[in-house]
Design an enzyme around this catalytic site. Structure first.
Site, PDB file in Angstrom:
ATOM      1  N   LYS A 124      21.055-121.258  22.832  1.00 36.16           N
ATOM      2  CA  LYS A 124      21.270-120.929  21.678  1.00 36.16           C
ATOM      3  C   LYS A 124      20.137-120.698  20.640  1.00 36.16           C
ATOM      4  O   LYS A 124      20.138-119.809  20.094  1.00 36.16           O
ATOM      5  CB  LYS A 124      22.416-121.982  20.921  1.00 36.16           C
TER       6      LYS A 124
ATOM      7  N   THR B 127      33.758-130.847   9.029  1.00 35.10           N
ATOM      8  CA  THR B 127      35.321-131.420   8.366  1.00 35.10           C
ATOM      9  C   THR B 127      35.396-132.696   9.004  1.00 35.10           C
ATOM     10  O   THR B 127      35.208-132.912  10.181  1.00 35.10           O
ATOM     11  CB  THR B 127      36.291-130.512   8.655  1.00 35.10           C
TER      12      THR B 127
ATOM     13  N   GLU C 115      33.274-126.882   3.513  1.00 35.19           N
ATOM     14  CA  GLU C 115      32.858-125.170   3.986  1.00 35.19           C
ATOM     15  C   GLU C 115      34.216-124.735   4.313  1.00 35.19           C
ATOM     16  O   GLU C 115      35.076-125.481   4.957  1.00 35.19           O
ATOM     17  CB  GLU C 115      32.048-125.072   5.028  1.00 35.19           C
ATOM     18  N   PHE C 116      34.490-123.590   3.704  1.00 36.54           N
ATOM     19  CA  PHE C 116      36.038-123.030   3.867  1.00 36.54           C
ATOM     20  C   PHE C 116      35.912-121.822   4.574  1.00 36.54           C
ATOM     21  O   PHE C 116      36.876-121.096   4.394  1.00 36.54           O
ATOM     22  CB  PHE C 116      36.762-122.826   2.564  1.00 36.54           C
TER      23      PHE C 116
ATOM     24  N   GLU D 123      36.450-117.699  10.119  1.00 36.53           N
ATOM     25  CA  GLU D 123      35.648-116.601  11.145  1.00 36.53           C
ATOM     26  C   GLU D 123      36.239-115.120  10.989  1.00 36.53           C
ATOM     27  O   GLU D 123      37.482-114.839  10.539  1.00 36.53           O
ATOM     28  CB  GLU D 123      36.135-117.003  12.743  1.00 36.53           C
TER      29      GLU D 123
ATOM     30  N   LEU E 218      51.582-115.937   5.200  1.00 28.96           N
ATOM     31  CA  LEU E 218      52.928-115.857   5.552  1.00 28.96           C
ATOM     32  C   LEU E 218      53.235-114.951   6.584  1.00 28.96           C
ATOM     33  O   LEU E 218      54.332-114.506   6.787  1.00 28.96           O
ATOM     34  CB  LEU E 218      53.727-115.334   4.253  1.00 28.96           C
TER      35      LEU E 218
ATOM     36  N   GLY F  69      45.945-121.067  15.535  1.00 25.33           N
ATOM     37  CA  GLY F  69      44.945-121.698  16.654  1.00 25.33           C
ATOM     38  C   GLY F  69      43.743-121.832  16.084  1.00 25.33           C
ATOM     39  O   GLY F  69      43.493-121.800  14.822  1.00 25.33           O
TER      40      GLY F  69
ATOM     41  N   CYS G 106      39.593-124.944  13.979  1.00 24.31           N
ATOM     42  CA  CYS G 106      39.916-125.668  12.615  1.00 24.31           C
ATOM     43  C   CYS G 106      41.299-126.222  12.716  1.00 24.31           C
ATOM     44  O   CYS G 106      41.699-127.650  12.525  1.00 24.31           O
ATOM     45  CB  CYS G 106      39.445-124.880  11.594  1.00 24.31           C
TER      46      CYS G 106
ATOM     47  N   LYS H 211      42.413-115.196  16.915  1.00 22.49           N
ATOM     48  CA  LYS H 211      42.763-114.212  15.524  1.00 22.49           C
ATOM     49  C   LYS H 211      41.915-112.951  16.179  1.00 22.49           C
ATOM     50  O   LYS H 211      40.862-113.143  16.694  1.00 22.49           O
ATOM     51  CB  LYS H 211      42.717-114.852  14.580  1.00 22.49           C
TER      52      LYS H 211
HETATM   53  C1  UDX Z   1      40.739-121.652   8.749  1.00 26.47           C
HETATM   54  C2  UDX Z   1      40.685-121.814   7.279  1.00 26.47           C
HETATM   55  O1  UDX Z   1      41.304-120.512   6.774  1.00 26.47           O
HETATM   56  C3  UDX Z   1      39.137-121.917   6.688  1.00 26.47           C
HETATM   57  O2  UDX Z   1      39.051-121.954   5.308  1.00 26.47           O
HETATM   58  C4  UDX Z   1      38.537-123.026   7.372  1.00 26.47           C
HETATM   59  O3  UDX Z   1      37.357-123.309   6.776  1.00 26.47           O
HETATM   60  C5  UDX Z   1      38.435-123.186   8.933  1.00 26.47           C
HETATM   61  O4  UDX Z   1      39.942-123.081   9.287  1.00 26.47           O
HETATM   62  P1  UDX Z   1      39.780-119.859  10.555  1.00 26.47           P
HETATM   63  O5  UDX Z   1      40.063-121.039  11.640  1.00 26.47           O
HETATM   64  O6  UDX Z   1      38.644-118.773  10.634  1.00 26.47           O
HETATM   65  O7  UDX Z   1      39.876-120.445   9.183  1.00 26.47           O
HETATM   66  O8  UDX Z   1      41.141-118.806  10.725  1.00 26.47           O
HETATM   67  P2  UDX Z   1      42.266-118.488   9.834  1.00 26.47           P
HETATM   68  O9  UDX Z   1      42.060-117.191   9.350  1.00 26.47           O
HETATM   69  O10 UDX Z   1      42.755-119.467   8.682  1.00 26.47           O
HETATM   70  O11 UDX Z   1      43.429-118.262  10.747  1.00 26.47           O
HETATM   71  C6  UDX Z   1      43.928-119.542  11.374  1.00 26.47           C
HETATM   72  C7  UDX Z   1      45.259-119.156  12.508  1.00 26.47           C
HETATM   73  O12 UDX Z   1      46.119-119.149  11.667  1.00 26.47           O
HETATM   74  C8  UDX Z   1      44.881-117.995  13.158  1.00 26.47           C
HETATM   75  O13 UDX Z   1      45.203-118.225  14.317  1.00 26.47           O
HETATM   76  C9  UDX Z   1      45.860-117.037  12.694  1.00 26.47           C
HETATM   77  O14 UDX Z   1      46.160-116.037  13.910  1.00 26.47           O
HETATM   78  C10 UDX Z   1      46.985-117.631  12.014  1.00 26.47           C
HETATM   79  N1  UDX Z   1      47.662-117.268  11.106  1.00 26.47           N
HETATM   80  C11 UDX Z   1      47.001-116.876   9.939  1.00 26.47           C
HETATM   81  C12 UDX Z   1      48.773-116.898  11.144  1.00 26.47           C
HETATM   82  O15 UDX Z   1      49.374-117.258  12.257  1.00 26.47           O
HETATM   83  N2  UDX Z   1      49.618-116.449  10.000  1.00 26.47           N
HETATM   84  C13 UDX Z   1      48.964-116.335   9.081  1.00 26.47           C
HETATM   85  O16 UDX Z   1      49.676-115.601   8.044  1.00 26.47           O
HETATM   86  C14 UDX Z   1      47.514-116.408   8.877  1.00 26.47           C
END
Ligand code: UDX
Length: 439
Positions: free
Chosen positions: A35, A122, A152-153, A156, A254, A261, A264, A327
């Site tokens: 890496k 986290t 961190e928020f 991806e 929503l 999934g 996180c 996602k």
């Molecule tokens: C998340 C948090 O958003 C972020 O703030 C934190 O730091 C890390 O975890 P991430 O895992 O990148 O980020 O994905 P996110 O965009 O939050 O989506 C998470 C999952 O929820 C995905 O599988 C997505 O498909 C699902 N999702 C999201 C839904 O099923 N419906 C929605 O309305 C939004």
């Protein structure tokens, strides 16, 4: 400022590149030499839109480099960002803290001048206090090895944007010096005027898990409504639009479908339950059990619908799966609903053909038994049913009429509710979706 970033995964690599791009001197460290080699040559070891350019620009500026040497890190930096993973521990809900603990054990004895260690991973509430005590005991500079928590928020797919222009910054500190150092580090970010919350370390740790629990709850809430729509003849997408207009509720997060999934949300809500149990108030987050259960039920629902669509047995049937990443705009397949569903159907006896624009390599490493197709057309050829499980733009823009002649049976199950039912039906498909009437 001169800083290190410990752990160069999705979070750390992005943070290192962005901090250097903002003008800091940065050294990144990771235990994986492959890496480090990739990052030093300007190659991002995962898919993240826009990160390549930032990384290459930062490397070219001479302000960024990556290493595997702890001595180099300790000699170079005055601030150390802790960005290692805290995955779910095997056989338990708890977070696996081995990478955090190993990093601190390497760093502490090398801290020979005043330093600030800044946790971004986290972690369970109470970790910062434990690590601060460890630093004080093991760092040669004793209490001048300070520790802050700065969750961190980043999402991806939007990692650069979320790092450079976050919604807010949270500084969990035990002293004013640490807050002042964080303020200096983030000056190029806070000039844009975003809110900065300065608080204690336990609050900062909890902010992160509370935020992710809330997001998971929002998604499972709408998926619970989808379960009800399915039996009551409602349409969950319309329902989400209607309740989302209430600004107290809001439409974002929503979107009903196969649920959440990734690396996180699932593991964070589980680790939170575990930690809250240890703290003696498990009842406070009992509801997260339901949030998790609703989420996993949506995956099973797709398997059940697919099984019904092929007449009750997967034997001799071919199932095409569009999507493997958890996602869109990511190649991450950790706890991906799409892959989980694909693997369940494969285990039940079907031939499963998967296509994803970016996540095929990662998917094949995790589930080598599935068939991976180089194109959508290849994946759907001869399929008895087609499952849409990750909402990539490429899938939303598909012309269903061009796929109809390729399949054995034109039947689609939309697990992300973002295809146009009328278009698919007009092209001769039976269109089914989670939480929507079939006809
Ligand atoms: C998340 C948090 O958003 C972020 O703030 C934190 O730091 C890390 O975890 P991430 O895992 O990148 O980020 O994905 P996110 O965009 O939050 O989506 C998470 C999952 O929820 C995905 O599988 C997505 O498909 C699902 N999702 C999201 C839904 O099923 N419906 C929605 O309305 C939004």
């Amino acid at each position: 400022m001169r800083m290190s970033v410990i752990g160069c995964g999705y979070l750390g690599a992005t943070h290192a590149a962005c901090m250097a791009d903002l003008g800091h001197e940065v050294i990144g460290i990771d235990v994986d030499p492959a890496k480090i080699e990739k990052l030093n040559s300007g190659e991002v070891p995962f898919y993240e839109p826009g990160l390549d350019e930032v990384l290459q620009r930062a490397l070219a500026s001479g302000r960024l480099r990556f290493t595997t040497s702890w001595d180099e890190v300790a000699q170079f930096a005055d601030a150390h960002f802790l960005c290692v993973g805290t995955p779910q521990r095997a056989g338990s809900y708890a977070a696996d803290m081995q990478y955090v603990d190993a990093a601190i054990a390497e760093l502490a004895p090398r801290l020979t001048r005043p330093s600030l260690v800044i946790g971004k991973s986290t972690v369970p509430a109470g970790t910062a206090a434990r690590l601060a005590e460890y630093l004080e005991q093991h760092a040669p500079v004793r209490e001048l090895a300070r520790l802050a928590w700065n969750p961190e928020f980043l999402r991806e797919g939007f990692a650069v944007e979320d790092t450079v222009t976050p919604d807010r910054l949270v500084y969990g500190v035990a002293d004013e010096e640490s807050a002042a150092i964080l303020a200096k580090i983030y000056e190029p970010v806070t000039v844009h005027g975003m809110p900065v919350i300065i608080t204690t370390r336990p609050t900062a740790e909890l902010v992160k898990v509370a935020a992710n629990s809330f997001l998971a709850t929002k998604i499972s809430f709408i998926n619970a409504m989808a379960e009800i729509c399915e039996v009551a003849g409602g349409d969950v997408s319309v329902l989400a639009d209607a309740i989302g207009h209430d600004t107290r509720i809001g439409r974002r997060f929503l979107n009903a479908g196969v649920g959440f999934g990734g690396g996180c949300l699932p593991k964070d809500i589980r680790a939170f339950q575990e930690r809250v149990g240890e703290l003696g108030v498990s009842h406070a987050v009992d509801f997260l059990n339901d949030i998790d259960a609703i989420n996993l039920r949506r995956r099973q629902r797709v398997v059940d619908l697919a099984l019904a669509s092929v007449g009750g047995s997967f034997a001799e049937k071919t199932v095409a799966v569009l999507g493997a990443a958890f996602k869109p705009d990511s190649d991450d397949v950790r706890d991906s609903p799409a892959l989980d569903i694909a693997a369940s159907i494969s285990n039940a006896g079907a031939t499963v053909r998967v296509y994803d624009p970016k996540a095929m390599d990662n998917a094949a490493l995790r589930f080598p038994k599935l068939d991976y197709s180089p194109t959508v057309a290849d994946a759907v050829s001869g399929a008895d049913v087609l499952l849409h499980l990750t909402e990539w733009r490429e899938f939303r823009e598909l012309d269903p009429a061009s796929l109809t002649p390729l399949v054995r049976n034109p039947h689609i199950i939309d697990g992300r509710l973002c295809l146009d039912p009328a278009r698919w039906r007009a092209a001769g498909w039976t269109y089914e979706a989670l939480g929507r009437p079939t006809v």
